[in-house]
Scaffold this motif. Structure first.
Motif, PDB file in Angstrom:
ATOM      1  N   ASN A 286       0.817  -1.217   0.000  1.00  0.00           N
ATOM      2  CA  ASN A 286       0.000   0.000   0.000  1.00  0.00           C
ATOM      3  C   ASN A 286       0.851   1.268   0.000  1.00  0.00           C
ATOM      4  N   LEU A 287       2.171   1.107   0.054  1.00  0.00           N
ATOM      5  CA  LEU A 287       3.082   2.244   0.020  1.00  0.00           C
ATOM      6  C   LEU A 287       3.698   2.424  -1.367  1.00  0.00           C
ATOM      7  N   ALA A 288       3.104   1.815  -2.377  1.00  0.00           N
ATOM      8  CA  ALA A 288       3.608   1.941  -3.751  1.00  0.00           C
ATOM      9  C   ALA A 288       3.651   3.404  -4.168  1.00  0.00           C
ATOM     10  N   TRP A 289       4.684   3.768  -4.914  1.00  0.00           N
ATOM     11  CA  TRP A 289       4.901   5.165  -5.262  1.00  0.00           C
ATOM     12  C   TRP A 289       4.969   5.391  -6.768  1.00  0.00           C
ATOM     13  N   LEU A 290       4.881   6.649  -7.125  1.00  0.00           N
ATOM     14  CA  LEU A 290       5.104   7.112  -8.491  1.00  0.00           C
ATOM     15  C   LEU A 290       6.231   8.127  -8.436  1.00  0.00           C
ATOM     16  N   THR A 291       7.102   8.113  -9.429  1.00  0.00           N
ATOM     17  CA  THR A 291       8.181   9.098  -9.438  1.00  0.00           C
ATOM     18  C   THR A 291       7.713  10.354 -10.167  1.00  0.00           C
ATOM     19  N   LEU A 292       8.368  11.446  -9.867  1.00  0.00           N
ATOM     20  CA  LEU A 292       7.969  12.720 -10.465  1.00  0.00           C
ATOM     21  C   LEU A 292       8.654  12.980 -11.800  1.00  0.00           C
ATOM     22  N   ASP A 293       9.313  11.954 -12.366  1.00  0.00           N
ATOM     23  CA  ASP A 293       9.811  12.082 -13.735  1.00  0.00           C
ATOM     24  C   ASP A 293       9.140  11.068 -14.662  1.00  0.00           C
ATOM     25  N   GLU A 294       8.006  10.510 -14.211  1.00  0.00           N
ATOM     26  CA  GLU A 294       7.200   9.667 -15.084  1.00  0.00           C
ATOM     27  C   GLU A 294       5.813  10.289 -15.211  1.00  0.00           C
ATOM     28  N   ALA A 295       5.149  10.019 -16.320  1.00  0.00           N
ATOM     29  CA  ALA A 295       3.889  10.701 -16.650  1.00  0.00           C
ATOM     30  C   ALA A 295       2.848  10.555 -15.554  1.00  0.00           C
ATOM     31  N   GLU A 296       2.701   9.341 -15.021  1.00  0.00           N
ATOM     32  CA  GLU A 296       1.674   9.106 -14.011  1.00  0.00           C
ATOM     33  C   GLU A 296       1.954   9.882 -12.729  1.00  0.00           C
ATOM     34  N   GLY A 297       3.236   9.980 -12.373  1.00  0.00           N
ATOM     35  CA  GLY A 297       3.597  10.729 -11.178  1.00  0.00           C
ATOM     36  C   GLY A 297       3.341  12.213 -11.334  1.00  0.00           C
ATOM     37  N   ILE A 298       3.640  12.738 -12.513  1.00  0.00           N
ATOM     38  CA  ILE A 298       3.371  14.152 -12.783  1.00  0.00           C
ATOM     39  C   ILE A 298       1.871  14.413 -12.751  1.00  0.00           C
ATOM     40  N   GLU A 299       1.104  13.510 -13.356  1.00  0.00           N
ATOM     41  CA  GLU A 299      -0.360  13.641 -13.354  1.00  0.00           C
ATOM     42  C   GLU A 299      -0.903  13.649 -11.933  1.00  0.00           C
ATOM     43  N   TYR A 300      -0.432  12.684 -11.117  1.00  0.00           N
ATOM     44  CA  TYR A 300      -0.931  12.622  -9.748  1.00  0.00           C
ATOM     45  C   TYR A 300      -0.601  13.902  -9.001  1.00  0.00           C
ATOM     46  N   TRP A 301       0.609  14.411  -9.165  1.00  0.00           N
ATOM     47  CA  TRP A 301       1.020  15.618  -8.457  1.00  0.00           C
ATOM     48  C   TRP A 301       0.102  16.794  -8.806  1.00  0.00           C
ATOM     49  N   LEU A 302      -0.204  16.938 -10.100  1.00  0.00           N
ATOM     50  CA  LEU A 302      -1.098  18.012 -10.530  1.00  0.00           C
ATOM     51  C   LEU A 302      -2.510  17.799  -9.987  1.00  0.00           C
ATOM     52  N   ALA A 303      -2.991  16.544 -10.052  1.00  0.00           N
ATOM     53  CA  ALA A 303      -4.340  16.239  -9.573  1.00  0.00           C
ATOM     54  C   ALA A 303      -4.439  16.408  -8.064  1.00  0.00           C
ATOM     55  N   MET A 304      -3.390  16.008  -7.336  1.00  0.00           N
ATOM     56  CA  MET A 304      -3.379  16.175  -5.880  1.00  0.00           C
ATOM     57  C   MET A 304      -3.478  17.652  -5.508  1.00  0.00           C
ATOM     58  N   ASN A 305      -2.696  18.490  -6.175  1.00  0.00           N
ATOM     59  CA  ASN A 305      -2.742  19.920  -5.878  1.00  0.00           C
ATOM     60  C   ASN A 305      -4.090  20.528  -6.235  1.00  0.00           C
ATOM     61  N   LEU A 306      -4.705  20.058  -7.301  1.00  0.00           N
ATOM     62  CA  LEU A 306      -6.049  20.520  -7.642  1.00  0.00           C
ATOM     63  C   LEU A 306      -7.035  20.127  -6.545  1.00  0.00           C
ATOM     64  N   ALA A 307      -6.947  18.877  -6.079  1.00  0.00           N
ATOM     65  CA  ALA A 307      -7.852  18.411  -5.023  1.00  0.00           C
ATOM     66  C   ALA A 307      -7.661  19.224  -3.750  1.00  0.00           C
ATOM     67  N   GLY A 308      -6.406  19.575  -3.435  1.00  0.00           N
ATOM     68  CA  GLY A 308      -6.151  20.399  -2.260  1.00  0.00           C
ATOM     69  C   GLY A 308      -6.785  21.774  -2.388  1.00  0.00           C
ATOM     70  N   ASP A 309      -6.673  22.376  -3.575  1.00  0.00           N
ATOM     71  CA  ASP A 309      -7.289  23.683  -3.806  1.00  0.00           C
ATOM     72  C   ASP A 309      -8.815  23.582  -3.787  1.00  0.00           C
ATOM     73  N   TYR A 310      -9.325  22.450  -4.258  1.00  0.00           N
ATOM     74  CA  TYR A 310     -10.771  22.217  -4.227  1.00  0.00           C
ATOM     75  C   TYR A 310     -11.262  22.120  -2.781  1.00  0.00           C
ATOM     76  N   ALA A 311     -10.517  21.404  -1.937  1.00  0.00           N
ATOM     77  CA  ALA A 311     -10.885  21.304  -0.521  1.00  0.00           C
ATOM     78  C   ALA A 311     -10.901  22.686   0.120  1.00  0.00           C
ATOM     79  N   SER A 312      -9.897  23.493  -0.189  1.00  0.00           N
ATOM     80  CA  SER A 312      -9.848  24.859   0.340  1.00  0.00           C
ATOM     81  C   SER A 312     -11.056  25.660  -0.121  1.00  0.00           C
ATOM     82  N   ALA A 313     -11.439  25.481  -1.393  1.00  0.00           N
ATOM     83  CA  ALA A 313     -12.591  26.201  -1.928  1.00  0.00           C
ATOM     84  C   ALA A 313     -13.884  25.816  -1.210  1.00  0.00           C
ATOM     85  N   CYS A 314     -14.006  24.538  -0.830  1.00  0.00           N
ATOM     86  CA  CYS A 314     -15.201  24.102  -0.084  1.00  0.00           C
ATOM     87  C   CYS A 314     -15.324  24.877   1.223  1.00  0.00           C
ATOM     88  N   HIS A 315     -14.217  25.026   1.931  1.00  0.00           N
ATOM     89  CA  HIS A 315     -14.222  25.791   3.176  1.00  0.00           C
ATOM     90  C   HIS A 315     -14.518  27.266   2.910  1.00  0.00           C
TER      91      HIS A 315
END
Length: 466
Positions: A286-315
């Motif tokens: 369950n600790l599997a990772w993605l690196t930030l120099d592969e497409a999936e890792g870059i995608e997750y990083w962008l999506a994670m930051n969007l989700a964080g901003d979305y959570a802030s917007a809810c508040h």
């Protein structure tokens, strides 16, 4: 007494995904809880959906929870753990369960691990323990962030005499009821407007395209589980230059929620990908990772930051609605994520610092650490302690699983506890009763070197799911 009869569409309305889990949930609940009230059963299903890992080992409910967790048997490249792990600091270890300790020891053995820390409110999670902090090199672990990406605290402070909470209790109760929706599958009929919905990531990342509509309908909602919006008394003993509030008592509005279905979908999608790419042994998978120099890792990083901003917007939306009804602007605001990952310098090199159920506590960084529905929370200022990776606890932390709480705490005891502390509860359940949580005073005592207390919040009118 009539037997329980559930409908698939009602379970879907809670937010359960299409698939076998619907029929499995119906069959199990109708068999094992056949004489229970439908409301109680639906609340239990909400709790399972919100935190499936907490029910994964339950003899009965685990069959439902397992359907909500990512695939456990992917095919991919095997990855071995290091024989010895990186060193990590433990705060308040006397009150941390062994399961959380074991999960942190596993995380420390990851080949990408650089440093770690375990907070005094820690308890077992899924992958990284709740209260676990882990720095990695060029790698992001979706379950090191958590399912509820950007789960967040937000406190608005109003220069209003808190005695009004008693004098105008009905008014303040009504405003909590009107400001937001609670429940795993709840959505607004009319969507709110916010710039976060116009972010280009919704068009650029495939999975986000299918999530935008629901994200719009859930914007400003609060979810289930331990999420809340509550009124309380803010006490400032001494002036602090960072907080910027004069000593005295204020009216406080405190909210706790995350990124709703958007964050959960992102977490589960990219966890599946990570586990397919890197197969770790045993529970460490369950600790599997993605690196930030592969497409999936870059995608997750962008999506994670969007989700964080979305959570802030809810508040933002919740607090703006209530502020407008009060006809007053807040004189102070403190907010922070506690399920997120940041790029930070650790021992002179850039790392990804995962804080799963941990509050950022960099030098002079403000945050809120809540207690329970009756225990006080604290406004804190970080000390930037390197041993904790500039982190602190995110709350009191559970000392009792949800199932154990439901089975051992009575409604009479909850009512008595609420009365003793003068708290009015709207919704809520036995799984969130104060007795299910650690002593917040002991937690704060264990992290004196990590944060300074600059204010205190005492709950008085609490709204939760249920």
């Amino acid at each position: 007494m009539s037997k329980l009869k559930l409908r698939g569409k009602d379970i879907r309305a809670l937010g359960y995904p299409e698939g076998p889990v619907i029929s499995i949930a119906m069959n199990i609940m109708e068999k094992e809880y056949k004489f229970e009230k439908e409301e109680v059963v639906m609340n239990l299903l909400r709790a399972i959906l919100a935190s499936p890992v907490e029910y994964a080992n339950d003899a009965v409910l685990g069959l439902i929870a397992q359907q909500l967790l990512p695939n456990q048997d992917p095919e991919g490249a095997d990855v071995s753990l290091n024989q010895t792990g990186v060193a990590f600091s433990i705060f308040g270890g006397q009150n941390i369960e062994q399961g959380a300790m074991n999960q942190m020891y596993q995380a420390a053995k990851l080949p990408v691990a650089v440093a770690g820390a375990l907070m005094p409110d820690a308890h077992s999670g899924y992958g990284l323990p709740i209260g676990g902090v882990l720095a990695t090199e060029n790698a992001v672990i979706p379950y090191g962030v958590g399912v509820d990406i950007g789960c967040r605290m937000c406190l608005s402070v109003f220069d209003i005499d808190p005695k009004e909470l008693i004098q105008k209790e009905a008014y303040f109760t009504r405003e909590l009821q009107a400001a937001t929706l609670f429940g795993g599958g709840r959505q607004f009929e009319k969507t709110a407007s916010h710039e976060v919905l116009d972010r280009p990531e919704f068009d650029e990342i495939a999975i986000l395209k299918s999530l935008q509509g629901r994200a719009a309908r859930q914007l400003g909602s609060s979810g289930s589980g331990n999420h809340f919006v509550e009124w309380g008394i803010v006490e400032i003993g001494e002036a602090d230059p960072v907080l910027g509030l004069a000593p005295g008592n204020y009216l406080g509005l405190l909210s706790h929620s995350g990124s709703r279905a958007l964050g959960a979908s992102i977490a589960n999608h990219y966890t599946r990908i990570a586990k397919e790419k890197r197969v770790l042994p045993g529970e460490a998978r369950n600790l599997a990772w993605l690196t930030l120099d592969e497409a999936e890792g870059i995608e997750y990083w962008l999506a994670m930051n969007l989700a964080g901003d979305y959570a802030s917007a809810c508040h933002d939306i919740i607090h703006a609605k209530i502020s407008a009804q009060l006809g007053r602007k807040a004189v102070g605001r403190v907010e922070n994520h506690h399920n997120f990952a940041w790029k930070e310098m650790v021992d002179g090199r850039e790392c990804i610092v995962h804080r799963k159920g941990a509050t950022p506590a960099g030098k002079d960084v403000l945050g809120v650490i809540p207690g329970s529905m009756t225990a006080p929370g604290y406004i804190v200022k970080g000390r930037g302690e390197a041993a904790s990776l500039a982190s602190a606890a995110h709350g009191a932390g559970r000392k009792m699983s949800r199932t154990a709480a439901i089975n051992s705490i009575t409604h009479a005891l909850l009512k008595e506890t609420l009365g003793k502390h003068g708290v009015k509860l709207l919704g809520g359940g036995l799984d969130e009763a104060p007795q299910a949580y650690k002593n917040i005073g002991e937690v704060m005592q264990s992290q004196q070197e990590l944060v300074d207390i600059v204010g205190r919040f005492t709950p008085k009118i609490v709204r939760m799911d249920g």
